[in-house]
Design an enzyme around this catalytic site. Sequence first.
Site, short mmCIF file in Angstrom:
data_model
loop_
_atom_site.label_atom_id
_atom_site.label_comp_id
_atom_site.label_asym_id
_atom_site.label_seq_id
_atom_site.Cartn_x
_atom_site.Cartn_y
_atom_site.Cartn_z
N ASP A 191 -14.68 -1.60 -1.06
CA ASP A 191 -15.76 -1.65 -0.06
C ASP A 191 -16.90 -2.54 -0.57
O ASP A 191 -17.47 -3.33 0.18
CB ASP A 191 -16.24 -0.24 0.32
N ASP B 60 -8.48 -12.41 4.61
CA ASP B 60 -8.94 -12.89 5.93
C ASP B 60 -10.47 -12.99 5.96
O ASP B 60 -11.03 -13.91 6.55
CB ASP B 60 -8.46 -11.96 7.05
N ASP C 244 -4.71 -8.18 2.08
CA ASP C 244 -4.53 -8.69 3.44
C ASP C 244 -5.89 -8.81 4.12
O ASP C 244 -6.25 -9.85 4.69
CB ASP C 244 -3.62 -7.69 4.19
N TYR D 218 2.40 -1.09 3.14
CA TYR D 218 3.22 -1.82 4.09
C TYR D 218 4.72 -1.61 3.85
O TYR D 218 5.54 -1.91 4.70
CB TYR D 218 2.91 -3.33 4.05
N LYS E 104 -9.64 1.13 -5.20
CA LYS E 104 -10.43 2.23 -4.63
C LYS E 104 -10.21 3.44 -5.55
O LYS E 104 -9.74 4.51 -5.13
CB LYS E 104 -9.94 2.50 -3.18
#
Length: 369
Positions: free
Chosen positions: A234, A262, A258, A144, A201
């Site tokens: 994942d 959620d 992020d 970001y 990851k």
Amino acid sequence: MSKTYKICLLPGDGIGPEIVAEAVKVLEKLAPKYDVEFDFTEALIGGCAIDEAGEPLPQATLDVANASDAVLLGAVGGPKWDTTDSTKPRPEQGLLAIRKELGLYTNLRPVQIFSALSQASTLKSEIVEGVDIAIVRELTGGLYFGERHRYYDEEGAGANGGKGQRAVDTLEYREYEVERIARQAFEAAKTRRGRVTSVDKANVLDTSRMWREVVHRVHDEEYPEIELIDMLVDNTAMQLVNNPRQFDVLVTENMFGDILSDEAAQITGSLGMLASASIGDGVSLFEPSHGSAPDIAGRGIANPLAQILSAGMMLQYAFGMTEAAADITRAITEVLDEGWRTGDIKDPETPEDKIVGTAAMGDLVVAHL
Ligand code: NAD
């Protein structure tokens, strides 16, 4: 003489002003009990700031924030300011900028189930009962904030022609950024159940491999007593809905955090219940996890509880008023146990639930304090 705390209020857009007003009511009710005074100063951020000042984070707002003991923010954004033109200001830029300017590198999101609402989850209640996760998200690094640009060339056009656009976003982490967020996670685990799951990851990304090395070094050198588990992002996304109780503290980089926060929010059944704190080394910022809900803005039906819980986190983390924060959680628990609900947390299977609007929900919490 009572202590005065300066609070910068940034209601923002959409439902922001409606729910911030309820949090202010709650703070004003608590002030005399704890012999403190709250001195509120309101300023602009997001779409309303673009409309009035031409930019999503005016300098005047930043000045108020910097002169305060804490910032309480509602939400920003809405269809009025949606644009794909990257040269136009966007409300969310205000949010990213204030986090950066205040040096807020940690986002702390508690994911807890209020037992009166365990039916509200889309997951079976036996899976979600007792879920208590602290998500620690890195907030100022990663994709970001990396360098981004667009350009045109033949490879971008491919076989189908077109303009041949290419877009590049850069994912970068510095070692110290990983170190300091790792420490925040281990510190949080010390006061909880002593387990940190570090999400990355590392099978694909170099930033993740460095993340893993640094988290382990901080762990081995400073927090060997904490249990540390590595999990690929994942797999974490699956585990969160499969067996969320396994998590205590979950620490991860900006974009993974992020998305996962959620997803975790959904476990609780309503975004309208989730608070968050953004913490750095100076002024901290407190805001609900949800957005500006433009679909219900101005109708007086938004759920103010995440905003009120965020004010509770402010009392706890910024002012050290742990008991006052606990008062808020207790009052909300009682209100929910009595069956009071805003529309978003109404259970269609429970007809005895009593629906109230934003202001009435705020009044109920105040009455229970
Ligand atoms: P959203 O969180 O605003 O809304 C998602 C859904 O949840 C909507 O149906 C909404 O009505 C409902 N909802 C959210 N909060 C609620 C509450 N307190 N009470 C009752 N219902 C509630 O997410 P979105 O629709 O994806 O985004 C809307 C706008 O908010 C966009 O402009 C987006 O960029 C912005 N946004 C801002 C923030 C922020 O300010 N931190 C975060 C996310 C999205």
